[in-house]
Scaffold this motif. Sequence first.
Motif, PDB file in Angstrom:
ATOM      1  N   THR A 122       0.851  -1.192   0.000  1.00 16.08           N
ATOM      2  CA  THR A 122       0.000   0.000   0.000  1.00 16.08           C
ATOM      3  C   THR A 122       0.886   1.241   0.000  1.00 16.08           C
ATOM      4  N   GLY A 123       0.682   2.079  -0.989  1.00 14.55           N
ATOM      5  CA  GLY A 123       1.431   3.324  -1.080  1.00 14.55           C
ATOM      6  C   GLY A 123       0.572   4.523  -0.724  1.00 14.55           C
ATOM      7  N   HIS A 124       0.922   5.675  -1.285  1.00 15.06           N
ATOM      8  CA  HIS A 124       0.168   6.909  -1.027  1.00 15.06           C
ATOM      9  C   HIS A 124       0.069   7.655  -2.350  1.00 15.06           C
ATOM     10  N   GLU A 125      -1.152   7.861  -2.824  1.00 17.54           N
ATOM     11  CA  GLU A 125      -1.354   8.459  -4.145  1.00 17.54           C
ATOM     12  C   GLU A 125      -0.937   9.927  -4.197  1.00 17.54           C
ATOM     13  N   ALA A 126      -0.357  10.285  -5.337  1.00 15.19           N
ATOM     14  CA  ALA A 126      -0.029  11.676  -5.654  1.00 15.19           C
ATOM     15  C   ALA A 126       0.212  11.747  -7.155  1.00 15.19           C
ATOM     16  N   HIS A 127       0.313  12.978  -7.674  1.00 12.16           N
ATOM     17  CA  HIS A 127       0.642  13.153  -9.081  1.00 12.16           C
ATOM     18  C   HIS A 127       2.039  12.571  -9.324  1.00 12.16           C
ATOM     19  N   SER A 128       2.211  11.886 -10.445  1.00 10.73           N
ATOM     20  CA  SER A 128       3.477  11.197 -10.685  1.00 10.73           C
ATOM     21  C   SER A 128       4.657  12.156 -10.849  1.00 10.73           C
ATOM     22  N   SER A 129       4.374  13.443 -11.058  1.00 11.06           N
ATOM     23  CA  SER A 129       5.473  14.407 -11.156  1.00 11.06           C
ATOM     24  C   SER A 129       5.938  14.894  -9.781  1.00 11.06           C
ATOM     25  N   LEU A 130       5.133  14.579  -8.762  1.00  6.23           N
ATOM     26  CA  LEU A 130       5.421  15.069  -7.410  1.00  6.23           C
ATOM     27  C   LEU A 130       5.734  13.876  -6.501  1.00  6.23           C
ATOM     28  N   ALA A 148       3.286   2.324  -4.617  1.00  2.00           N
ATOM     29  CA  ALA A 148       3.259   0.918  -4.218  1.00  2.00           C
ATOM     30  C   ALA A 148       3.957   0.045  -5.252  1.00  2.00           C
ATOM     31  N   ASN A 149       3.842   0.443  -6.526  1.00  2.02           N
ATOM     32  CA  ASN A 149       4.483  -0.347  -7.576  1.00  2.02           C
ATOM     33  C   ASN A 149       6.004  -0.354  -7.431  1.00  2.02           C
ATOM     34  N   MET A 150       6.568   0.805  -7.103  1.00  2.00           N
ATOM     35  CA  MET A 150       8.023   0.894  -6.994  1.00  2.00           C
ATOM     36  C   MET A 150       8.542   0.058  -5.819  1.00  2.00           C
ATOM     37  N   ILE A 151       7.781   0.065  -4.726  1.00  2.00           N
ATOM     38  CA  ILE A 151       8.170  -0.785  -3.584  1.00  2.00           C
ATOM     39  C   ILE A 151       8.069  -2.251  -3.975  1.00  2.00           C
ATOM     40  N   ALA A 152       6.973  -2.593  -4.665  1.00  2.00           N
ATOM     41  CA  ALA A 152       6.742  -3.983  -5.046  1.00  2.00           C
ATOM     42  C   ALA A 152       7.836  -4.495  -5.980  1.00  2.00           C
ATOM     43  N   VAL A 153       8.290  -3.644  -6.889  1.00  2.00           N
ATOM     44  CA  VAL A 153       9.348  -4.054  -7.815  1.00  2.00           C
ATOM     45  C   VAL A 153      10.598  -4.488  -7.046  1.00  2.00           C
ATOM     46  N   GLY A 154      10.951  -3.734  -6.029  1.00  2.00           N
ATOM     47  CA  GLY A 154      12.113  -4.091  -5.228  1.00  2.00           C
ATOM     48  C   GLY A 154      11.928  -5.412  -4.510  1.00  2.00           C
ATOM     49  N   LEU A 210       0.920   8.038  -8.760  1.00  2.00           N
ATOM     50  CA  LEU A 210       1.708   7.134  -7.923  1.00  2.00           C
ATOM     51  C   LEU A 210       0.772   6.051  -7.374  1.00  2.00           C
ATOM     52  N   ALA A 211       1.105   4.819  -7.632  1.00  2.00           N
ATOM     53  CA  ALA A 211       0.190   3.711  -7.352  1.00  2.00           C
ATOM     54  C   ALA A 211      -0.130   3.607  -5.860  1.00  2.00           C
ATOM     55  N   ARG A 212      -1.419   3.523  -5.581  1.00  2.00           N
ATOM     56  CA  ARG A 212      -1.842   3.352  -4.191  1.00  2.00           C
ATOM     57  C   ARG A 212      -1.648   1.908  -3.734  1.00  2.00           C
ATOM     58  N   GLU A 213      -1.868   0.949  -4.640  1.00  2.00           N
ATOM     59  CA  GLU A 213      -1.773  -0.452  -4.222  1.00  2.00           C
ATOM     60  C   GLU A 213      -1.173  -1.304  -5.325  1.00  2.00           C
ATOM     61  N   CYS A 214      -0.376  -2.256  -4.920  1.00  2.00           N
ATOM     62  CA  CYS A 214       0.147  -3.277  -5.824  1.00  2.00           C
ATOM     63  C   CYS A 214       0.096  -4.617  -5.097  1.00  2.00           C
ATOM     64  N   THR A 215      -0.470  -5.618  -5.760  1.00  2.00           N
ATOM     65  CA  THR A 215      -0.507  -6.959  -5.185  1.00  2.00           C
ATOM     66  C   THR A 215       0.220  -7.925  -6.118  1.00  2.00           C
TER      67      THR A 215
END
Length: 389
Positions: free
Chosen positions: A190-198, A205-211, A254-259
């Motif tokens: 679970t991440g926290h949504e925001a504009h992808s430029s900010l 969540a996607n970037m964490i999941a990739v790691g 910015l992705a809020r969720e990735c499963t």
Amino acid sequence: MDTTDQLCAAALTHLEALIGFDTTSRDSNLRLIEYVEAFLAGHGVTSRRVANAEGTKANLYATIGPAVAGGVVLSGHTDVVPVDGQAWSSDPFVLTRRGERLYGRGTCDMKGFLALALASVPGFARGTSARPIHLAFSYDEEVGCIGAPSMIEKLVTELPAPLAVIVGEPTSMEVVSGHKGISTWRVTVTGHEAHSSLTHLGLSANMIAVGLMERLRQIGEDLARHGDPDSPYHPPHATLTIGLINGGTAVNILARECTFSFDLRTPPGQDPDTIIVPFLDACATAHRTAQAQFADAGVSVIRRSATPSFAPERDGAAEVLARRLAGDNGPTRAAAYAAEAGQFQRAGFSTIICGPGSIEQAHQADEFIDLAQIERGAAFMRRLGETLG
């Protein structure tokens, strides 16, 4: 006991009926269970259900013959995998014969074996067998072998100790003495949504999941490097694969969720809980880091299933019996897939895998079983009846 030809004909009748029940794992199997119950009752055999918590699915077990020790359990699962998106040449839930092949979902995996088991019931029921046949039909094998354990508990406490359990997964009627275990996990980031430029205002969540998925890839590569070249399993090492990934809502958010979900398949002697420790440590670190930035962010890991491996029993009662019945003098064989055999073995039963059809035809469009496999299975059942008599 009936002749091989009689058993074969009866098995084809049952197979036609069993294929007609859509028992895809996501759905109920109760119509099939009712069919089996009615058939057994017609031959004076009492059966018992072991239902799931919701009452929408059930295992079923029954004893044909005297309630004494030394019998044989014929075990198989009633559920099948989905047909969604597959290009079938005929209705998957209608048994269709083309040449010497019988087509339909579950023909080889594994309603062919169930049909053969049912075909043997009348001969056992009207005979004077010295030892019993026990039927043990499960649900939800295809989604992690999660149905059988509750039934196996009943078999342990209620059955006179059987000589052997024969799990009829498709092996081309050759004896398979072992299989890998499988454990499956679902990870939710679970991440926290925001504009992808900010990026400083949110957390993807996607970037964490990739790691985290990269950590799994590293573990998988390490397992492959350290496989036992003398192992009877193919591939000889434990395997780790990520089967499902779903994350994000739009490319500029910015992705809020990735499963993602993954499975770990281990030969006997390798502990999945130990193997997965480095990944769980990485998840715990990622969770703490995410929570330090946003209270609603984090990582959770849920274990969905844990099916034990099945180890060869050198000169075990089940293997000796099955090899004699199948006329199999071949080498020790092991399967890369997981099945319920490991669960029976863990409960203390001498266990073997042997059933009609090839695993190469399972889980795909136009699944089929060769008629010759039904004939070989019928001969196996006839010999079993003679042996127990």
